[in-house]
Design an enzyme around this catalytic site. Structure first.
Site, PDB file in Angstrom:
ATOM      1  N   LYS A  68     -42.651  19.422  32.562  1.00 29.17           N
ATOM      2  CA  LYS A  68     -42.215  18.085  32.204  1.00 29.17           C
ATOM      3  C   LYS A  68     -41.779  17.064  32.928  1.00 29.17           C
ATOM      4  O   LYS A  68     -41.998  16.108  33.089  1.00 29.17           O
ATOM      5  CB  LYS A  68     -41.094  18.547  31.004  1.00 29.17           C
ATOM      6  CG  LYS A  68     -41.093  17.325  30.062  1.00 29.17           C
ATOM      7  CD  LYS A  68     -39.998  17.556  28.737  1.00 29.17           C
ATOM      8  CE  LYS A  68     -39.078  18.279  29.116  1.00 29.17           C
ATOM      9  NZ  LYS A  68     -37.658  17.630  28.555  1.00 29.17           N
ATOM     10  N   ARG A 117     -33.812  14.715  19.953  1.00 24.74           N
ATOM     11  CA  ARG A 117     -33.908  16.108  19.952  1.00 24.74           C
ATOM     12  C   ARG A 117     -33.658  16.822  18.436  1.00 24.74           C
ATOM     13  O   ARG A 117     -34.331  17.995  18.340  1.00 24.74           O
ATOM     14  CB  ARG A 117     -32.624  16.608  20.559  1.00 24.74           C
ATOM     15  CG  ARG A 117     -33.053  17.739  21.573  1.00 24.74           C
ATOM     16  CD  ARG A 117     -31.382  18.193  22.184  1.00 24.74           C
ATOM     17  NE  ARG A 117     -31.389  17.431  23.511  1.00 24.74           N
ATOM     18  CZ  ARG A 117     -31.890  18.120  24.396  1.00 24.74           C
ATOM     19  NH1 ARG A 117     -32.580  19.047  24.547  1.00 24.74           N
ATOM     20  NH2 ARG A 117     -31.529  17.365  25.590  1.00 24.74           N
ATOM     21  N   ARG A 125     -39.946  34.823  39.210  1.00 25.27           N
ATOM     22  CA  ARG A 125     -39.080  34.101  40.138  1.00 25.27           C
ATOM     23  C   ARG A 125     -37.999  35.027  40.873  1.00 25.27           C
ATOM     24  O   ARG A 125     -37.431  35.877  40.350  1.00 25.27           O
ATOM     25  CB  ARG A 125     -38.363  32.879  39.474  1.00 25.27           C
ATOM     26  CG  ARG A 125     -37.774  31.925  40.017  1.00 25.27           C
ATOM     27  CD  ARG A 125     -37.573  30.627  39.410  1.00 25.27           C
ATOM     28  NE  ARG A 125     -37.004  30.682  37.998  1.00 25.27           N
ATOM     29  CZ  ARG A 125     -37.173  29.720  36.994  1.00 25.27           C
ATOM     30  NH1 ARG A 125     -37.695  28.561  37.203  1.00 25.27           N
ATOM     31  NH2 ARG A 125     -36.611  30.031  36.048  1.00 25.27           N
ATOM     32  N   ARG A 183     -32.775  36.064  38.955  1.00 26.53           N
ATOM     33  CA  ARG A 183     -31.430  35.525  38.171  1.00 26.53           C
ATOM     34  C   ARG A 183     -31.233  36.164  36.628  1.00 26.53           C
ATOM     35  O   ARG A 183     -31.926  36.616  36.278  1.00 26.53           O
ATOM     36  CB  ARG A 183     -31.774  33.908  37.601  1.00 26.53           C
ATOM     37  CG  ARG A 183     -31.355  32.914  38.907  1.00 26.53           C
ATOM     38  CD  ARG A 183     -31.158  31.755  38.298  1.00 26.53           C
ATOM     39  NE  ARG A 183     -31.602  30.464  39.440  1.00 26.53           N
ATOM     40  CZ  ARG A 183     -32.503  29.705  39.615  1.00 26.53           C
ATOM     41  NH1 ARG A 183     -33.314  29.698  38.726  1.00 26.53           N
ATOM     42  NH2 ARG A 183     -32.428  28.880  40.426  1.00 26.53           N
ATOM     43  N   ARG A 214     -34.529  31.114  24.507  1.00 21.98           N
ATOM     44  CA  ARG A 214     -34.565  29.748  24.738  1.00 21.98           C
ATOM     45  C   ARG A 214     -35.915  28.844  23.955  1.00 21.98           C
ATOM     46  O   ARG A 214     -35.702  28.055  23.416  1.00 21.98           O
ATOM     47  CB  ARG A 214     -34.831  29.332  26.341  1.00 21.98           C
ATOM     48  CG  ARG A 214     -33.559  29.898  27.229  1.00 21.98           C
ATOM     49  CD  ARG A 214     -33.676  28.861  28.501  1.00 21.98           C
ATOM     50  NE  ARG A 214     -34.748  29.680  29.266  1.00 21.98           N
ATOM     51  CZ  ARG A 214     -34.417  30.482  30.158  1.00 21.98           C
ATOM     52  NH1 ARG A 214     -33.298  30.906  30.661  1.00 21.98           N
ATOM     53  NH2 ARG A 214     -35.529  30.752  31.047  1.00 21.98           N
TER      54      ARG A 214
END
Ligand SMILES: [Zn+2]
Length: 216
Positions: free
Chosen positions: A13, A88, A127, A160, A171
């Site tokens: 995005k 939202r 990642r 992480r 999420r």
């Protein structure tokens, strides 16, 4: 040209927003930045918002709506806007409809970036981050020269704690729950265009650009 952009974290995005701003001169309005700027400059609205933030409460919709309206009347919105992170919720979408009617800047297109779960999972679980200097790697797409060791400073790279499949699913579920009603609202108005964002950024951008040029 007035654009809304929607998509989960990891959908590209940010990249597409920058390209839309550069290509079409639309003002990129992120509500997070807008809120921080109002607080920092201690505007009357920012002052009110600060009271809520400092006491750990959510800034009410009415206040956010006022900020959005004020923001949309500024000179840099002459060529249009690109709303990022707003509306939202369905309540915000309806309020936004009123605002844009009042100032005669209706939404022209909703750019919806869709990414399949497997692609997001691969982007996120691969990642690795250096604990020391913050350098970011990806085990497949951009690995460090020596596995587990940072190229920049030689310290260990780690995953992480929230870069896991479990957290990704949490999420994504949150994102879907919140945005589906908003998307449905705009779909009924015929404004939503879906883009398959699992592909390379250049391909995605070309399609978005063409879709927007086709409207005008
Ligand atoms: Zn490092």
């Amino acid at each position: 040209m007035n654009i809304l952009i929607m998509g989960p974290a990891g959908s590209g995005k940010g990249t597409m927003s920058k390209k839309l701003h550069d290509e079409f001169g639309v003002a990129h309005i992120s509500t997070g930045d807008m809120l921080r700027e109002n607080v920092k400059n201690n505007t009357p609205l920012g002052h009110q918002a600060k009271d809520f933030m400092e006491t750990g409460r959510l800034v009410p919709d009415e206040l956010i709506n006022e900020m959005v309206k004020e923001r949309l009347l500024r000179a840099d919105v002459e060529k249009g806007y690109l709303m990022d992170g707003f509306p939202r919720t369905l309540v915000q979408a309806k309020a936004f409809e009123d605002i844009t009617k009042e100032i005669n800047k209706p939404v022209d297109i909703v750019v919806n970036l869709k990414v399949d779960v497997d692609t997001l999972a691969a982007r996120i679980t691969g990642r690795r981050v250096c604990k020391n200097c913050g350098a970011i790697y990806h085990i497949k797409n951009s690995p460090s020269k020596v596995e587990g060791i940072c190229d920049v400073c030689g310290n260990a790279t780690v995953q992480r704690p929230d870069d896991t499949l479990e957290q990704l699913q949490v999420r994504l579920k949150e994102h879907t729950t919140n945005t589906e009603p908003v998307l449905d609202y705009y779909r009924e108005k015929g404004l939503v265009q879906d883009f398959e964002a699992s592909r390379p950024a250049d391909e995605v951008w070309l399609e978005i650009k063409q879709a927007i040029e086709a409207i005008f």
